[in-house]
Write a protein that holds these residues in place. Sequence first.
Motif, PDB file in Angstrom:
ATOM      1  N   GLN A  47       4.347  14.272  -9.134  1.00 49.41           N
ATOM      2  CA  GLN A  47       3.838  14.913  -7.919  1.00 49.41           C
ATOM      3  C   GLN A  47       2.817  14.001  -7.243  1.00 49.41           C
ATOM      4  N   CYS A  48       3.224  12.770  -7.088  1.00 49.02           N
ATOM      5  CA  CYS A  48       2.335  11.738  -6.534  1.00 49.02           C
ATOM      6  C   CYS A  48       3.114  10.890  -5.533  1.00 49.02           C
ATOM      7  N   SER A  49       2.623  10.774  -4.335  1.00 45.44           N
ATOM      8  CA  SER A  49       3.262   9.940  -3.320  1.00 45.44           C
ATOM      9  C   SER A  49       2.792   8.502  -3.462  1.00 45.44           C
ATOM     10  N   ILE A  50       3.538   7.585  -2.878  1.00 39.35           N
ATOM     11  CA  ILE A  50       3.146   6.176  -2.916  1.00 39.35           C
ATOM     12  C   ILE A  50       1.806   5.979  -2.219  1.00 39.35           C
ATOM     13  N   GLU A  51       1.553   6.754  -1.159  1.00 42.97           N
ATOM     14  CA  GLU A  51       0.295   6.633  -0.422  1.00 42.97           C
ATOM     15  C   GLU A  51      -0.892   7.044  -1.293  1.00 42.97           C
ATOM     16  N   GLU A  52      -0.751   8.146  -2.024  1.00 40.68           N
ATOM     17  CA  GLU A  52      -1.851   8.588  -2.886  1.00 40.68           C
ATOM     18  C   GLU A  52      -2.132   7.579  -3.984  1.00 40.68           C
ATOM     19  N   LEU A  53      -1.080   7.023  -4.589  1.00 40.17           N
ATOM     20  CA  LEU A  53      -1.257   6.052  -5.664  1.00 40.17           C
ATOM     21  C   LEU A  53      -1.986   4.815  -5.170  1.00 40.17           C
ATOM     22  N   LEU A  54      -1.600   4.315  -4.012  1.00 36.64           N
ATOM     23  CA  LEU A  54      -2.205   3.091  -3.477  1.00 36.64           C
ATOM     24  C   LEU A  54      -3.650   3.323  -3.048  1.00 36.64           C
ATOM     25  N   GLU A  55      -3.910   4.458  -2.407  1.00 36.19           N
ATOM     26  CA  GLU A  55      -5.239   4.711  -1.845  1.00 36.19           C
ATOM     27  C   GLU A  55      -6.261   5.090  -2.906  1.00 36.19           C
ATOM     28  N   THR A  56      -5.872   5.956  -3.852  1.00 34.61           N
ATOM     29  CA  THR A  56      -6.858   6.489  -4.787  1.00 34.61           C
ATOM     30  C   THR A  56      -7.016   5.678  -6.070  1.00 34.61           C
ATOM     31  N   LEU A  57      -5.987   4.907  -6.459  1.00 29.72           N
ATOM     32  CA  LEU A  57      -6.067   4.191  -7.727  1.00 29.72           C
ATOM     33  C   LEU A  57      -5.982   2.676  -7.570  1.00 29.72           C
ATOM     34  N   LEU A  58      -4.933   2.185  -6.958  1.00 34.42           N
ATOM     35  CA  LEU A  58      -4.729   0.739  -6.901  1.00 34.42           C
ATOM     36  C   LEU A  58      -5.616   0.045  -5.872  1.00 34.42           C
ATOM     37  N   LYS A  59      -6.000   0.745  -4.819  1.00 33.14           N
ATOM     38  CA  LYS A  59      -6.863   0.182  -3.767  1.00 33.14           C
ATOM     39  C   LYS A  59      -6.199  -1.005  -3.076  1.00 33.14           C
ATOM     40  N   ILE A  60      -4.911  -0.903  -2.825  1.00 28.56           N
ATOM     41  CA  ILE A  60      -4.172  -1.945  -2.117  1.00 28.56           C
ATOM     42  C   ILE A  60      -3.496  -1.304  -0.913  1.00 28.56           C
ATOM     43  N   GLU A  61      -3.595  -1.932   0.249  1.00 31.28           N
ATOM     44  CA  GLU A  61      -2.992  -1.376   1.444  1.00 31.28           C
ATOM     45  C   GLU A  61      -1.468  -1.423   1.358  1.00 31.28           C
ATOM     46  N   LYS A  62      -0.848  -0.414   1.909  1.00 32.65           N
ATOM     47  CA  LYS A  62       0.610  -0.297   1.836  1.00 32.65           C
ATOM     48  C   LYS A  62       1.310  -1.456   2.531  1.00 32.65           C
ATOM     49  N   ASP A  63       0.707  -1.994   3.588  1.00 29.00           N
ATOM     50  CA  ASP A  63       1.309  -3.100   4.332  1.00 29.00           C
ATOM     51  C   ASP A  63       1.407  -4.382   3.509  1.00 29.00           C
ATOM     52  N   CYS A  64       0.675  -4.444   2.393  1.00 29.71           N
ATOM     53  CA  CYS A  64       0.703  -5.638   1.546  1.00 29.71           C
ATOM     54  C   CYS A  64       1.935  -5.686   0.642  1.00 29.71           C
TER      55      CYS A  64
END
Length: 380
Positions: free
Chosen positions: A37-54
Amino acid sequence: MIHLVMPKVIDRRGRGLKTSQKNVTAKIDWLQIIFYQCSIEELLETLLKIEKDCFLVEKAQIRYKEYDVCYSYGSLKIYTYDLPAFEESECYLVFSGDACSLYERLLHSLESNWVMFFQQLVTQFSQRFKVKRLDIALDDRNKQPYFKVEQLIKLCKKKRYESRKRKFHVTESNVAGTKTSKTLYIGKRTSDVMFRIYDKDLETAQKEKRAVQEIGSWKRLEVEFKRDVAQAIVELISKNTDSLEELMRSFVKQELNFYSDDEHTKIPRFWERYLGNVAPLKIARKYEIRGLKDTEQWFVFGGGLSTLKAFDFLANHGALGNLQNMLQAIQDAELSRPLTKKVVDHLVDIGREDLIEEIYLLTKKENLKKDKVIQSQAPL
């Protein structure tokens, strides 16, 4: 308690070399996590701290899963669904060894580290994640290492080791010319814990096409954790009670020991010094025999179950034509030798040894000799 005394070794040039635990460091070397129950946006923003455009986005698939897209940031990969329903949104994060090194540099630039990463993971995602695999390496970079790989291999061949009934095996590969590199494995790849011990200096020299002398002495002991044990280790790291090096030494002290005598009463001094003054780390878990479980996974997710259902459908509707009735064929089928071994291991594990004789009767006529099967009955 062991009183830690580091020996002083004199090299050929007369300079003193000290073997120090300061030169033994731990690193995360592989990590796989499924987020529910986790979107790619939530994973990148809250944990990995990497912008999706990268990320590079490509169509991709992975065995046993229905993911259809992969987000790649160098060697870091995230598998997910292109157009998921919200309640089905799921992400599969895969850090290879190179990806771990890459992300560690990113963590450093963010003034963070792996402990803080795991703390964020446990806090932010709570019951919505499952660690599938975690590799942690202990790297001995002392000029005079605590041990040599060949030294441990010799002890294993003399049966002077204990690791909860885990068996060992050795692989060998060419490095340069006639020079070879040996890797000692203790445990199976399919089990919850496997040890891998090898010359990282030789591996690096071959990979980077450099002289071993340029790399320097580098001995690696690596533990590959899976499933519940991997989950437990991540949660322990997140509590930050000890350093990663101390946690790893504690785990190794609990799970793997070498001996200088056949009676297993004397631990070699080099192994005592390598592990140091730490208490064994106990993790409550069930020691599971994975052989038949892996076969089950293959049958369910590899297409066997759906194929059987298709044949059953044809048989029930009188539409088999010249095809064989699979459910009827099951009654006459004989078990292969490898499958019989897995079934026997499973029966011993659940305390149903009374069925072993019947399994032998179902085995192909070359049949197994009992003495060969009995050797595989100890849990891994």
